[in-house]
Design an enzyme around this catalytic site. Sequence first.
Site, short mmCIF file in Angstrom:
data_model
loop_
_atom_site.label_atom_id
_atom_site.label_comp_id
_atom_site.label_asym_id
_atom_site.label_seq_id
_atom_site.Cartn_x
_atom_site.Cartn_y
_atom_site.Cartn_z
N ASP A 48 -0.34 -0.34 -4.52
CA ASP A 48 -1.74 0.08 -4.59
C ASP A 48 -1.88 1.46 -3.96
OD1 ASP A 48 -4.48 0.33 -4.60
OD2 ASP A 48 -4.87 -1.27 -3.16
N ASP B 103 -8.98 -0.90 -10.09
CA ASP B 103 -9.72 -1.56 -9.02
C ASP B 103 -11.03 -0.82 -8.80
OD1 ASP B 103 -10.73 -2.75 -6.75
OD2 ASP B 103 -9.11 -2.15 -5.43
N LYS C 183 0.84 -1.19 0.00
CA LYS C 183 0.00 0.00 0.00
C LYS C 183 0.88 1.25 0.00
CE LYS C 183 -4.24 -1.71 0.33
NZ LYS C 183 -5.35 -1.36 -0.58
N GLU D 261 -1.67 -0.39 -8.88
CA GLU D 261 -3.12 -0.54 -8.79
C GLU D 261 -3.79 0.79 -8.47
OE1 GLU D 261 -6.21 -2.87 -5.78
OE2 GLU D 261 -4.29 -3.81 -6.28
N LYS E 245 -13.12 -7.89 -7.18
CA LYS E 245 -13.53 -8.47 -5.90
C LYS E 245 -14.91 -9.08 -6.05
CE LYS E 245 -10.82 -5.32 -2.96
NZ LYS E 245 -10.06 -4.63 -4.01
#
Length: 386
Positions: free
Chosen positions: A142, A216, A112, A188, A240
């Site tokens: 991300d 995403d 992250k 991402e 997801k």
Amino acid sequence: MTSVPGPESIDDLLDRVHVVALPMRVKFRGITEREVALVEGPAGWGEFGAFPEYADDEAAHWLASALEMAWQGPPPALRSRVPVNATIPAVAAGEVPGILERFPGCTTVKVKVAEAGQELVDDVARVATVLQTRPGVRVRVDANGAWSVDEAAHAVRVLDQAVRAADASRAPGAGPVALDGPGLEYVEQPCATVDELVQLRERLAADGVRVDVAADESIRRADDPLRVIRAGGADRAVVKVAPLGGPRRLLAVAAELGVLVTVSSALDSAVGVSAGVAAAAALPGRGLPGHGEIFDDDDVANPTAGDAAAHSTNPAADPTVIPAAGLGTGGFFHEDVVETGALTLVDGHLPVCSVVPDPARLAGLRAAPDRRDWWLDRIRRCHAQL
């Protein structure tokens, strides 16, 4: 929304709900306790865990996913286990080695970045520590849409070179960082909007920075999940199960996207993670040329076929291989709803299996009565939209 299999009535559904609160090891998405509603149905267990800030129309997709798993069960699997990535939150670099220990055998790591209150130097330190702790892993980052196009173009270049500089195959003092070596696997959701992602890809190409852009939020929180790919805003997709409405809907969207897909979780309990594993296990691969070092033959094993694909000497080039899934988030919880070992990482993989919560854990992790009421009211509202 399209009708989905489910209970005969809302009262029947609510009678099957267990609301739990899972204590977390580290703060993630700004929370230290994760609440989810678990549903026991005739085909198994489903999870409804839409984050509290999501409106009912968006959260209804998450409920549809829970009902699909509880009343239909998982789609047919194409593989017996799924490779996953380790996930490093936006922690101080010194905490990275301890977090990586919770992801045994993972050869891909998602880091992250772009956390509020932090600087790019913090992101670089985090990535560098990952590679010092586990040399040779593939790194993806991300940003959760936090960067502008200019910020993203600069940060991606810097992080990509940081990964190349940490290449364990380079001897100290070997000269400038090679531009043709392994860098970031992908970044991402570096920017928030589709238009910004399009601009960023053009900018990276013009700058000679060969890093894939993955979408995403531009997929899972969009009215049209295909728009970002059609517009040229992404090379890859991160999807997801719950936000898309269930494993079967995810598989349909992935087929239409036509790009490499990473199946990820949304800070789920073992029940929610098992739905992601089921989707990843049913996902036809597209091959990953150039990434053979990350996979082994078991990654492409088909438990129903046992053909040559299971014995490929170059599994990364095999079309049944999938990118490492972002489903290893169970390590962020002090406790989960299943017995220890029921859904455990082994050599960087999660098994494809049915998950049944332990009754004692359901009782011990039961949410406070007012929180249970909050979730039941939310389920009533979301169910009315299905």
